[in-house]
Structures are given as C-alpha cells and as structure tokens.
Design a protein around this motif. Structure first.
Motif, PDB file in Angstrom:
ATOM      1  N   LYS A 112       0.854  -1.257   0.097  1.00 49.92           N
ATOM      2  CA  LYS A 112      -0.110   0.110  -0.044  1.00 49.92           C
ATOM      3  C   LYS A 112       0.953   1.294   0.048  1.00 49.92           C
ATOM      4  CE  LYS A 112      -3.636  -2.211   2.499  1.00 49.92           C
ATOM      5  NZ  LYS A 112      -4.706  -2.319   3.635  1.00 49.92           N
ATOM      6  N   SER A 113       2.122   0.944  -0.075  1.00 51.34           N
ATOM      7  CA  SER A 113       3.019   2.187   0.060  1.00 51.34           C
ATOM      8  C   SER A 113       3.863   2.534  -1.277  1.00 51.34           C
ATOM      9  CB  SER A 113       4.136   1.921   1.040  1.00 51.34           C
ATOM     10  OG  SER A 113       4.884   3.099   1.028  1.00 51.34           O
ATOM     11  N   GLY A 114       4.354   3.504  -1.440  1.00 50.70           N
ATOM     12  CA  GLY A 114       5.056   4.091  -2.766  1.00 50.70           C
ATOM     13  C   GLY A 114       5.930   4.984  -2.423  1.00 50.70           C
ATOM     14  N   VAL A 115       6.657   5.367  -3.542  1.00 48.97           N
ATOM     15  CA  VAL A 115       7.614   6.470  -3.474  1.00 48.97           C
ATOM     16  C   VAL A 115       7.619   7.670  -4.530  1.00 48.97           C
ATOM     17  CG1 VAL A 115       9.468   4.925  -2.686  1.00 48.97           C
ATOM     18  CG2 VAL A 115       9.296   5.206  -5.012  1.00 48.97           C
ATOM     19  N   TYR A 116       8.310   8.594  -4.200  1.00 48.96           N
ATOM     20  CA  TYR A 116       8.343   9.930  -5.079  1.00 48.96           C
ATOM     21  C   TYR A 116       9.733  10.348  -5.413  1.00 48.96           C
ATOM     22  CZ  TYR A 116       7.263  14.491  -7.033  1.00 48.96           C
ATOM     23  OH  TYR A 116       7.285  15.590  -7.993  1.00 48.96           O
ATOM     24  N   GLN A 117      10.084  10.314  -6.640  1.00 54.52           N
ATOM     25  CA  GLN A 117      11.374  10.737  -6.718  1.00 54.52           C
ATOM     26  C   GLN A 117      12.689   9.917  -5.832  1.00 54.52           C
ATOM     27  OE1 GLN A 117      11.581  14.838  -6.419  1.00 54.52           O
ATOM     28  NE2 GLN A 117      10.961  15.300  -8.352  1.00 54.52           N
ATOM     29  N   PRO A 118      12.555   8.657  -5.779  1.00 55.10           N
ATOM     30  CA  PRO A 118      13.646   7.879  -5.052  1.00 55.10           C
ATOM     31  C   PRO A 118      14.838   8.158  -5.606  1.00 55.10           C
ATOM     32  CG  PRO A 118      12.543   6.203  -6.717  1.00 55.10           C
ATOM     33  CD  PRO A 118      11.746   7.641  -6.874  1.00 55.10           C
ATOM     34  N   TYR A 119      15.867   8.097  -4.868  1.00 55.09           N
ATOM     35  CA  TYR A 119      17.327   8.904  -5.107  1.00 55.09           C
ATOM     36  C   TYR A 119      18.583   7.972  -4.736  1.00 55.09           C
ATOM     37  CZ  TYR A 119      20.628  12.546  -6.105  1.00 55.09           C
ATOM     38  OH  TYR A 119      21.444  13.296  -6.734  1.00 55.09           O
ATOM     39  N   ARG A 120      18.446   7.341  -3.414  1.00 56.59           N
ATOM     40  CA  ARG A 120      19.444   6.352  -3.207  1.00 56.59           C
ATOM     41  C   ARG A 120      18.874   5.237  -2.347  1.00 56.59           C
ATOM     42  NH1 ARG A 120      22.211   8.820  -6.042  1.00 56.59           N
ATOM     43  NH2 ARG A 120      23.970  10.583  -5.346  1.00 56.59           N
ATOM     44  N   VAL A 121      19.482   4.001  -2.338  1.00 55.65           N
ATOM     45  CA  VAL A 121      19.275   2.732  -1.772  1.00 55.65           C
ATOM     46  C   VAL A 121      20.134   2.283  -0.947  1.00 55.65           C
ATOM     47  CG1 VAL A 121      16.990   2.523  -2.977  1.00 55.65           C
ATOM     48  CG2 VAL A 121      19.544   1.524  -3.860  1.00 55.65           C
ATOM     49  N   GLN A 122      19.894   1.550   0.137  1.00 48.78           N
ATOM     50  CA  GLN A 122      20.976   0.745   0.976  1.00 48.78           C
ATOM     51  C   GLN A 122      20.341  -0.350   1.313  1.00 48.78           C
ATOM     52  OE1 GLN A 122      24.356   1.102   1.016  1.00 48.78           O
ATOM     53  NE2 GLN A 122      24.280  -0.814   2.102  1.00 48.78           N
ATOM     54  N   TYR A 123      20.910  -1.693   1.037  1.00 49.52           N
ATOM     55  CA  TYR A 123      20.552  -2.820   2.058  1.00 49.52           C
ATOM     56  C   TYR A 123      21.352  -2.935   3.060  1.00 49.52           C
ATOM     57  CZ  TYR A 123      19.431  -7.503   3.225  1.00 49.52           C
ATOM     58  OH  TYR A 123      19.117  -8.834   3.516  1.00 49.52           O
ATOM     59  N   ASP A 124      20.438  -3.244   4.352  1.00 46.58           N
ATOM     60  CA  ASP A 124      21.203  -3.360   5.521  1.00 46.58           C
ATOM     61  C   ASP A 124      21.611  -4.856   5.858  1.00 46.58           C
ATOM     62  OD1 ASP A 124      21.668  -3.743   8.079  1.00 46.58           O
ATOM     63  OD2 ASP A 124      20.391  -2.361   8.898  1.00 46.58           O
ATOM     64  N   PRO A 125      22.511  -5.642   5.585  1.00 46.76           N
ATOM     65  CA  PRO A 125      22.550  -6.921   5.685  1.00 46.76           C
ATOM     66  C   PRO A 125      22.454  -7.482   7.271  1.00 46.76           C
ATOM     67  CG  PRO A 125      24.800  -6.033   5.504  1.00 46.76           C
ATOM     68  CD  PRO A 125      23.786  -4.939   5.288  1.00 46.76           C
ATOM     69  N   VAL A 126      22.569  -6.613   8.116  1.00 50.88           N
ATOM     70  CA  VAL A 126      22.479  -7.062   9.427  1.00 50.88           C
ATOM     71  C   VAL A 126      21.140  -7.174  10.160  1.00 50.88           C
ATOM     72  CG1 VAL A 126      23.294  -6.431  11.864  1.00 50.88           C
ATOM     73  CG2 VAL A 126      24.920  -6.061   9.795  1.00 50.88           C
ATOM     74  N   ASN A 127      20.353  -6.134   9.621  1.00 58.42           N
ATOM     75  CA  ASN A 127      19.096  -5.935  10.092  1.00 58.42           C
ATOM     76  C   ASN A 127      18.077  -6.490   9.059  1.00 58.42           C
ATOM     77  OD1 ASN A 127      19.312  -4.810  12.826  1.00 58.42           O
ATOM     78  ND2 ASN A 127      20.445  -3.273  11.465  1.00 58.42           N
ATOM     79  N   LYS A 128      18.456  -7.006   7.561  1.00 61.08           N
ATOM     80  CA  LYS A 128      17.725  -7.365   6.742  1.00 61.08           C
ATOM     81  C   LYS A 128      16.568  -6.353   6.341  1.00 61.08           C
ATOM     82  CE  LYS A 128      20.087 -11.056   7.404  1.00 61.08           C
ATOM     83  NZ  LYS A 128      21.244 -11.465   6.484  1.00 61.08           N
ATOM     84  N   ARG A 129      16.995  -5.336   6.270  1.00 63.35           N
ATOM     85  CA  ARG A 129      15.807  -4.156   5.459  1.00 63.35           C
ATOM     86  C   ARG A 129      16.605  -3.375   4.591  1.00 63.35           C
ATOM     87  NH1 ARG A 129      16.363  -1.778  11.822  1.00 63.35           N
ATOM     88  NH2 ARG A 129      18.103  -0.603  11.549  1.00 63.35           N
ATOM     89  N   LEU A 130      15.704  -2.532   3.695  1.00 65.91           N
ATOM     90  CA  LEU A 130      16.084  -1.612   2.652  1.00 65.91           C
ATOM     91  C   LEU A 130      15.594  -0.282   2.937  1.00 65.91           C
ATOM     92  CD1 LEU A 130      17.218  -1.945  -0.214  1.00 65.91           C
ATOM     93  CD2 LEU A 130      14.772  -1.487  -0.891  1.00 65.91           C
TER      94      LEU A 130
END
Length: 380
Positions: A292-310
């Motif tokens: 149900k979520s979305g983004v507007y003008q996404p610019y950077r991404v980083q996967y967190d391998p310790v906590n398993k989150r984006l």
C-alpha cells in the motif's frame, strides 16, 4: 545522478550508494519471510550525530571527527573493518577527485588521489577491502571508466580512456572490458562472487562486468533512441528504465535501483528479471505495508545485511524510508535529537549517500554541509 533534476539546486545533498556490502547470514530479502520480526505498530525514531566534517565548513583537511573538512563529498562505501570511504573534492557536476577514509574512531585521512570525476565506489565483498570506482565522464578530459583501488590506496584503471578504434569511451558497447563503452555511469556494486554491476545512466540499462573473463554484458534494460522515459518490467533487454540513480544488493543477489524519473524502486534478480518493488506515490508514503506504500523521486538505496532491511532516500534526498523484513514501510524522519542547527529541514540536511556497518549502524552523507552523520534508530 540525473543531470536534469529540476529541484537539485534547491536541495542540499548527501551522497553510500550504493555501496558494496558483504552478504551475511541467512538469505532474507527485504519484504521478508515467515519468522521475521514484526514491526507493525512500532515506530522508529532517529538520533543524529556528526561523525566527521565541519557542518557547513568546507575544505580539504584531514583530522579527527569535526576537525576534518570535506568539499562536497559525493558517495561512500564501507569495508569489512567498518572504515568508510568517501568520494570528495568535487571536480565536476557530480564527481570527486580523491577518496577519503574515515575509520571507526572518526579519524579522516586522504586514501587515494589522482582521480578526476569518480561518481561511485564499492567494496569487493570477496576480500572486504579492495575498492572499485566508476567515473562519469561529465567533465572535459574525463572518460567513462572503472578503477580498482587496492587496500594501500593504489589506483589502477581497468577501462576507459581513448578508444583504439577511434573516439573515446562514451557510448554503448558490450564485449572485452578494455574496449567497452558506457554513457555517464553513476553507480557501481559488486556481488559476493565478484560480478560488478553498473548503473549506466544515459544508456538506461544495468551493465554486468565479469572480472574472471574481463567481459561486459547488459543485464537489464536497453539504450533508447528517445529521450522520453519508458517504464517496462520484464527480463533482460525487455525491461525499460528512466533514471538509474544508485544500486544496492541483498543477500540473495537481487539488485535494487531507484528509478527517479519513473518514481519507482526497481528490483532485478540475478537472471535479469526486472519488477517494480515500490511504485509511484503522489506524496510521502510510509508507515504502511509495502503493498500500500509507494515512493516519489527515489534517489538512493542501501540494503542493511545485519537487520535485513532496505533503506530508501526519496524526494531527491529530502526524506528517508525503511522496508523491514515483515514487508512494512516505515518513515525514518522522526528525529529525537541532533547535534547541528537545522535551519532548513529537508533541504540543507538531506540524505545523498548511505552506508551500514557490521553492527547495523546507519551513516548518511550530507553533501552540501560537507559532513557525515550517524543515525541511531530506536523503536518505540
């Protein structure tokens, strides 16, 4: 980075793309599996402290923490020893000419020099210390190419420069690495088996570099004759992108790309299948299930391998969201405390690069305030 961003002049910038991270533990992609922690109903709050840099004071000074000075730092990555590596001393529209090193104690040193317009760097997860960098070719005398930087800071060019067949390294050509052509590449990442992935911005595709054979191929997307953005999910060259701003990779080898012009975060599996992970939202959309979520003008991404989150920077650096393993999207803009004068929230203190250390701690790059921040996340 998209040259045509209409709001870039109004935004301050932070620049760790995508930075390479070493996959760890079990494979749990963001959006998770059964048995993952449930965060629905819980709220993350953030405390911000300045890790290094003078907070609005630019320059080129090594030193400890706030005694150090940066000049429009652009992107960063982190090695297995939790040292940050930062592209610094902006020389062109988006590239820097030196790599600075920030150790866990906040000591800043100059690590590598002799570069011209490097736009992104990543760590080789096989040894955890070798760096790879990409230059954008966005200034006179600057080519499109890839560099290897040793643990001692020695720089070796792997591609780019004058083309033996005539012309220069601008363009689009797969094949042997030394003869491959890119067109303003902006992002680079490496997987655990040593494959390099490059966001080839103006070619609107993801390129793959096999260092064991020194061959370049196209993983997903295809150069487009039209300047009009296209948005197509599919496999390999069937897919279409608009803007390739950054790259990150999860434990399963899936790539995540902020497609700024299409207002979407795209997911690319190892076989080149492209899907929409987060789609268009008309505004700032968080604190709800990902479906149900979305983004507007996404610019950077980083996967967190310790906590398993984006972690995703949206609105061209203004806001930050986080997708947890239970497939819930949270805002990361509830600030408990910070150590700087926030005279223009969301503008001068924006987020333009991300990195996560071995403890799962988040660092962000505040480009136009010339410093690095640490963001401690607590749940309430």
């Amino acid at each position: 980075m998209n040259r045509s961003l209409p709001r870039l002049g109004l935004l301050a910038a932070l620049s760790l793309t995508l930075a390479c991270t070493t996959p760890k533990n079990e494979v749990v992609p963001p959006g998770g599996t059964t048995g993952t922690p449930v965060t629905t109903g819980k709220t993350p709050y953030v405390t911000i402290t300045t890790m290094a840099g003078g907070d609005t004071k630019k320059g080129f000074v090594d030193g400890n923490r706030t005694a150090a000075r940066f000049n429009y730092p652009n992107q960063m990555t982190i090695d297995k020893n939790d040292n940050l590596y930062v592209i610094d001393q902006r020389q062109s529209y988006q590239g820097g000419s030196v790599i600075r090193k920030v150790d866990p104690a906040g000591n800043v040193t100059t690590f590598a020099t002799g570069l011209k317009s490097v736009t992104d760097i990543c760590v080789d997860p096989r040894d955890g210390v070798t760096l790879y960098a990409i230059e954008s070719g966005d200034a006179i005398g600057v080519y499109n190419g890839i560099f290897r930087i040793s643990a001692a800071g020695d720089v070796t060019r792997l591609s780019g420069g004058p083309d033996a067949g005539g012309g220069y390294s601008f363009g689009y050509r797969d094949g042997p690495l030394a003869q491959a052509k890119f067109n303003t590449p902006t992002s680079i990442i490496m997987d655990k088996v040593g494959m390099i992935y490059i966001g080839d911005a103006l070619n609107k595709c993801i390129r793959k570099v096999d260092l064991s054979t020194n061959m370049v191929s196209t993983l997903a997307g295809k150069p487009q004759d039209s300047a009009i953005c296209q948005f197509v999910d599919g496999k390999g060259t069937e897919a279409r992108f608009c803007s390739l701003e950054d790259l990150t990779i999860d434990d399963a080898g899936n790539l995540y790309v902020p497609d700024w012009g299409n207002h979407a975060v795209r997911k690319i599996t190892p076989d080149g299948t492209v899907s929409t992970y987060l789609g268009l939202s008309t505004g700032y959309s968080a604190d709800k299930p990902r479906s149900k979520s979305g983004v507007y003008q996404p610019y950077r991404v980083q996967y967190d391998p310790v906590n398993k989150r984006l972690i995703v920077v949206v609105d061209t650096g203004t806001y930050m969201i986080m997708v947890t393993p239970d497939d819930y999207v949270h805002s990361l803009d509830r600030i408990l405390a910070h150590d700087y004068a926030d005279t223009s929230p969301g503008t001068s203190h924006a987020n333009y690069s991300l990195a996560v250390n071995s403890k799962g701690e988040l660092f962000t790059l505040d480009k136009y305030n010339h410093c690095i921040r640490k963001r401690a996340i607590t749940w309430q």
